[in-house]
Design an enzyme around this catalytic site. Sequence first.
Site, PDB file in Angstrom:
ATOM      1  N   ASP A  11    -123.921 -13.259 -52.692  1.00 58.59           N
ATOM      2  CA  ASP A  11    -123.335 -12.642 -51.256  1.00 58.59           C
ATOM      3  C   ASP A  11    -121.762 -12.888 -51.031  1.00 58.59           C
ATOM      4  O   ASP A  11    -121.625 -13.712 -51.081  1.00 58.59           O
ATOM      5  CB  ASP A  11    -124.264 -12.416 -50.159  1.00 58.59           C
ATOM      6  N   TYR A 230    -126.539 -22.190 -40.457  1.00 57.27           N
ATOM      7  CA  TYR A 230    -126.914 -21.233 -41.001  1.00 57.27           C
ATOM      8  C   TYR A 230    -125.770 -20.088 -41.435  1.00 57.27           C
ATOM      9  O   TYR A 230    -125.102 -19.983 -40.322  1.00 57.27           O
ATOM     10  CB  TYR A 230    -128.043 -20.369 -39.690  1.00 57.27           C
ATOM     11  N   LYS A 233    -129.278 -16.280 -45.825  1.00 58.47           N
ATOM     12  CA  LYS A 233    -130.359 -16.517 -46.356  1.00 58.47           C
ATOM     13  C   LYS A 233    -130.089 -16.753 -48.289  1.00 58.47           C
ATOM     14  O   LYS A 233    -129.284 -16.497 -48.292  1.00 58.47           O
ATOM     15  CB  LYS A 233    -131.387 -14.999 -46.289  1.00 58.47           C
TER      16      LYS A 233
HETATM   17  P1  13P Z   1    -128.228 -12.143 -46.387  1.00 56.46           P
HETATM   18  O1  13P Z   1    -127.874 -13.270 -46.327  1.00 56.46           O
HETATM   19  O2  13P Z   1    -128.836 -11.076 -47.220  1.00 56.46           O
HETATM   20  O3  13P Z   1    -126.206 -11.696 -46.322  1.00 56.46           O
HETATM   21  O4  13P Z   1    -128.997 -12.007 -44.746  1.00 56.46           O
HETATM   22  C1  13P Z   1    -127.948 -12.560 -43.630  1.00 56.46           C
HETATM   23  C2  13P Z   1    -129.091 -12.070 -42.373  1.00 56.46           C
HETATM   24  O5  13P Z   1    -128.879 -13.055 -41.034  1.00 56.46           O
HETATM   25  C3  13P Z   1    -129.301 -11.090 -41.955  1.00 56.46           C
HETATM   26  O6  13P Z   1    -129.539 -10.253 -40.959  1.00 56.46           O
HETATM   27 MG    MG Z   2    -125.154 -11.132 -45.791  1.00 57.80          MG
HETATM   28 MG    MG Z   3    -128.531 -10.881 -48.946  1.00 55.04          MG
END
Ligand code: 13P
Ligand code: MG
Ligand code: MG
Length: 384
Positions: A11, A230, A233
């Site tokens: 991403d 964090y 994800k």
């Molecule tokens: P991504 O890892 O897909 O960018 O999502 C992060 C997130 O915290 C969505 O609420």
């Molecule tokens: Mg994202």
């Molecule tokens: Mg993502």
Amino acid sequence: MKTTISVIKADVGSIGGHIKPSARLKQTVEQFVRDKGKKLLSDLYVSSTGDDVALLMAHERGANDSKIHELAWDAFMAGTKVAKEQGLYGAGQDLLKDAFSGNIRGLGPASCEMEFEERPNEPFIFFAADKTDPGAYNLPLYLAFCDPMHCAGLLLSPKMAKGFTFTIMDVNHTEGDRVIELNAPEELYDIACLLRDNERFVVESIRSRANNDIAAVVSTSRLHNIAGTYTGKDDPVALVRTQGNFPATGEILSPFRIGHYVAGTMRGSHNGPLMPVKLNSTISFFDGPAIVSAAAFCVHNGKFTEPVDAFDHPFWDWVRNNVSQKAAEIRNQGFSGPAMLPYSELEYGGVVEKMGQLDERFIVRKDEVHAAAGAGNGRKKKAA
Ligand code: 13P
Ligand code: MG
Ligand code: MG
Ligand code: 13P
């Protein structure tokens, strides 16, 4: 001649929050790989799942090839430049290190690769998930490779009777790869015992015990272990070869009907059902539901056929409706109990600060006060 299939995904920026990469970003990444990878790759397929862009590459250079990894890293850097120019959200989000250093593992992007001697016909499925972590594949892979309720081939195909070897990784161990090999069917309960814990133990690969051929590989990176905080994800990818000594394509897809609860969705901090979606789908409700897409291919002499969208069928519309219902049900209880991830997962986010502040405001009652207050916390009163 051996063929290697590598998937590397990241991403590096998306439109409207964590929804979908821009067309220009995707085109830039694809063009970069086509131009610079001319001599390295025999084929390429670029797709997006939610806000992640995945490069599916065929070549002859084996797994962990630094040139292939560098090509992907540089392409995602080029994508990040576009994301910044367009003011996309989360530009460069998954590129957690400043520079490429020989192997993409540990730098942020998710990757999985398999090298094999091509069969005369070579069907495989490329899975990509968004808003969840690698343990999301634990249950579907267990059911597809171990359970005749999903994999009829375990009963009907003599080639599969010997079962499969699972390599499972302890992803909490950050000093190196801590792995265990377990055999299905003899060690089914041991496999289940580990795969129960989706946040710690994840399937890294599966081999056929008939001929030791590689059947499946999964990306194992946990971003919070790399970044220490964090950042987004993990959004894992997986490759699964099908038919012959392996489960049929339909047997691999079967467990995705369940829409089992996985970690992820909003701020990567909740539990929600995994929804099988069409290729290049977006994200919506509560930054979810967590999604998984499946592109089925055949590969021959290092060339891919066109992809077939394995979840684009009326059956999966019914599944998606059921999964929406499951998503709404768990959202009804908001932050309470199993709707959110345990503290061990949340501690990479802002909640640590809040808990620290609240911790200072807690008091421990003196015994007299405690006695006056009645039962208190149920502690036995000291003898007078
Ligand atoms: P991504 O890892 O897909 O960018 O999502 C992060 C997130 O915290 C969505 O609420
Ligand atoms: Mg994202
Ligand atoms: Mg993502
Ligand atoms: P076909 O007869 O369509 O090839 O299907 C065979 C099969 O076993 C499907 O699982």
